[in-house]
Design a protein around this motif. Structure first.
Motif, PDB file in Angstrom:
ATOM      1  N   THR A   3       0.858  -1.186   0.000  1.00 37.63           N
ATOM      2  CA  THR A   3       0.000   0.000   0.000  1.00 37.63           C
ATOM      3  C   THR A   3       0.887   1.227   0.000  1.00 37.63           C
ATOM      4  O   THR A   3       2.011   1.199   0.512  1.00 37.63           O
ATOM      5  CB  THR A   3      -0.921   0.044   1.234  1.00 37.63           C
ATOM      6  OG1 THR A   3      -0.119   0.192   2.412  1.00 37.63           O
ATOM      7  CG2 THR A   3      -1.762  -1.216   1.356  1.00 37.63           C
ATOM      8  N   GLU A   5       0.486   5.708   0.316  1.00 42.14           N
ATOM      9  CA  GLU A   5      -0.392   6.850   0.530  1.00 42.14           C
ATOM     10  C   GLU A   5       0.429   8.132   0.492  1.00 42.14           C
ATOM     11  O   GLU A   5       1.298   8.356   1.344  1.00 42.14           O
ATOM     12  CB  GLU A   5      -1.123   6.736   1.869  1.00 42.14           C
ATOM     13  CG  GLU A   5      -2.122   7.861   2.108  1.00 42.14           C
ATOM     14  CD  GLU A   5      -2.936   7.658   3.362  1.00 42.14           C
ATOM     15  OE1 GLU A   5      -3.605   8.620   3.780  1.00 42.14           O
ATOM     16  OE2 GLU A   5      -2.893   6.548   3.936  1.00 42.14           O
ATOM     17  N   THR A  21      -0.527   6.809  -4.560  1.00 42.74           N
ATOM     18  CA  THR A  21      -1.471   6.196  -3.641  1.00 42.74           C
ATOM     19  C   THR A  21      -2.138   5.005  -4.320  1.00 42.74           C
ATOM     20  O   THR A  21      -2.730   5.159  -5.390  1.00 42.74           O
ATOM     21  CB  THR A  21      -2.552   7.205  -3.213  1.00 42.74           C
ATOM     22  OG1 THR A  21      -1.933   8.321  -2.561  1.00 42.74           O
ATOM     23  CG2 THR A  21      -3.557   6.566  -2.271  1.00 42.74           C
ATOM     24  N   THR A  23      -3.407   0.500  -3.450  1.00 45.63           N
ATOM     25  CA  THR A  23      -3.424  -0.686  -2.590  1.00 45.63           C
ATOM     26  C   THR A  23      -3.448  -1.922  -3.477  1.00 45.63           C
ATOM     27  O   THR A  23      -4.188  -1.980  -4.455  1.00 45.63           O
ATOM     28  CB  THR A  23      -4.671  -0.697  -1.679  1.00 45.63           C
ATOM     29  OG1 THR A  23      -4.624   0.453  -0.818  1.00 45.63           O
ATOM     30  CG2 THR A  23      -4.711  -1.956  -0.827  1.00 45.63           C
ATOM     31  N   ALA A  58       4.495   4.135   2.765  1.00 40.46           N
ATOM     32  CA  ALA A  58       4.047   2.916   2.097  1.00 40.46           C
ATOM     33  C   ALA A  58       4.274   1.757   3.055  1.00 40.46           C
ATOM     34  O   ALA A  58       5.056   1.859   4.008  1.00 40.46           O
ATOM     35  CB  ALA A  58       4.805   2.689   0.795  1.00 40.46           C
ATOM     36  N   GLU A  59       3.598   0.656   2.806  1.00 37.19           N
ATOM     37  CA  GLU A  59       3.818  -0.575   3.558  1.00 37.19           C
ATOM     38  C   GLU A  59       3.996  -1.729   2.583  1.00 37.19           C
ATOM     39  O   GLU A  59       3.242  -1.848   1.616  1.00 37.19           O
ATOM     40  CB  GLU A  59       2.655  -0.865   4.510  1.00 37.19           C
ATOM     41  CG  GLU A  59       2.638   0.024   5.732  1.00 37.19           C
ATOM     42  CD  GLU A  59       1.681  -0.473   6.799  1.00 37.19           C
ATOM     43  OE1 GLU A  59       1.112  -1.572   6.624  1.00 37.19           O
ATOM     44  OE2 GLU A  59       1.499   0.247   7.801  1.00 37.19           O
TER      45      GLU A  59
END
Length: 266
Positions: A3, A5, A21, A23, A58-59
């Motif tokens: 993800t 953002e 951005t 997912t 981010a992840e």
């Protein structure tokens, strides 16, 4: 699995990418679509922990960027990326594979695996190679000199398959591939996307930079051509994403190179 953002990176001459951005769940095929110089490779490197972004977050596999770069690098493997990881033109296909297996066993495997008898390690290495080659769709027996074929003599699609296989030897959770459709004709491009789609179907999330994203179920993140530093878009980040994708608005191609040198973390 991934993800982002408001994810962005600014170099001395402006934004390399900005306001990304999106997912994407595990097992996704993520196409980072954009022209050369639009910040797409820098975005790939930032999402795999090789560059440090300065805006947003981010992840990846539960690890947060830019704080946990090292953790992301452990779960995200790079295929060929110019200037970062490239095939050695003088080495053969077999030499590339054997060298990568040895490096993986020495630096990537756990202590428990390292203390296994040598015969067991060798058998495990052969199994890894077989699995990686199958996933990448590369059969060395079909090459002009089989495993003794030098990397310089590989066709573009064959080189892409080899680079993908090498990355998969570490059994990563994320595979990143740069220039996935570079110098490929329509038929070869379809084969390349089919290969990457197969890797994703096996559970490995695929992040692929391209000029034109496939028209099926890929998560598309579009980057845009650079604009002059200080131009209207440099302040607003007004790119347009599609579907689950985001946007990125770099301001100069030179900014990407400078940011790589100044902000990168390998």
């Amino acid at each position: 699995m991934i993800t982002a953002e408001g994810f962005g990176l600014e170099g001395p001459r402006g934004w390399v990418f900005r306001d990304v951005t999106f997912t994407a769940p595990a097992g996704s095929l993520i196409a980072v679509e954009g022209a050369s110089g639009s910040g797409r490779t820098s975005l790939l490197l930032a999402l795999t922990g090789r560059m440090r972004a300065g805006e947003g977050h981010a992840e990846v596999a539960g690890y947060r960027l830019p704080r946990q770069l090292a953790a992301v690098r452990r779960v995200a493997a790079l295929g060929p990326v110019d200037g970062v990881f490239e095939l050695d033109p003088a080495l053969t296909v077999g030499e590339h594979l054997r060298e990568r297996v040895l490096l993986q066993q020495r630096f990537g495997d756990s202590l428990r695996q390292l203390v296994r008898p040598r015969a067991e390690r060798q058998a495990a290495g052969r199994l890894r190679v077989a699995e990686a080659l199958e996933a990448a769709g590369l059969d060395p027996a079909t090459l002009p000199k089989a495993e003794r074929t030098a990397a310089r003599d590989l066709e573009r699609l064959e080189a892409l398959r080899l680079g993908t296989a090498l990355a998969l030897l570490g059994r990563p959770r994320v595979l990143a591939v740069d220039d996935a459709d570079h110098k490929l004709g329509p038929a070869e491009r379809d084969l390349a996307w089919a290969m990457l789609r197969g890797v994703a179907a096996g559970g490995t999330t695929v992040l692929a930079v391209c000029t034109q994203a496939p028209e099926d179920d890929a998560v598309v993140v579009r980057t845009h051509p650079p604009v002059a530093a200080g131009g209207p878009d440099s302040a607003t980040g007004s790119g347009i994403g599609t579907g689950a994708g985001g946007n990125a608005v770099p301001t100069s191609e030179e900014g990407a190179s400078d940011a790589h040198a100044a902000a990168g973390s390998a």
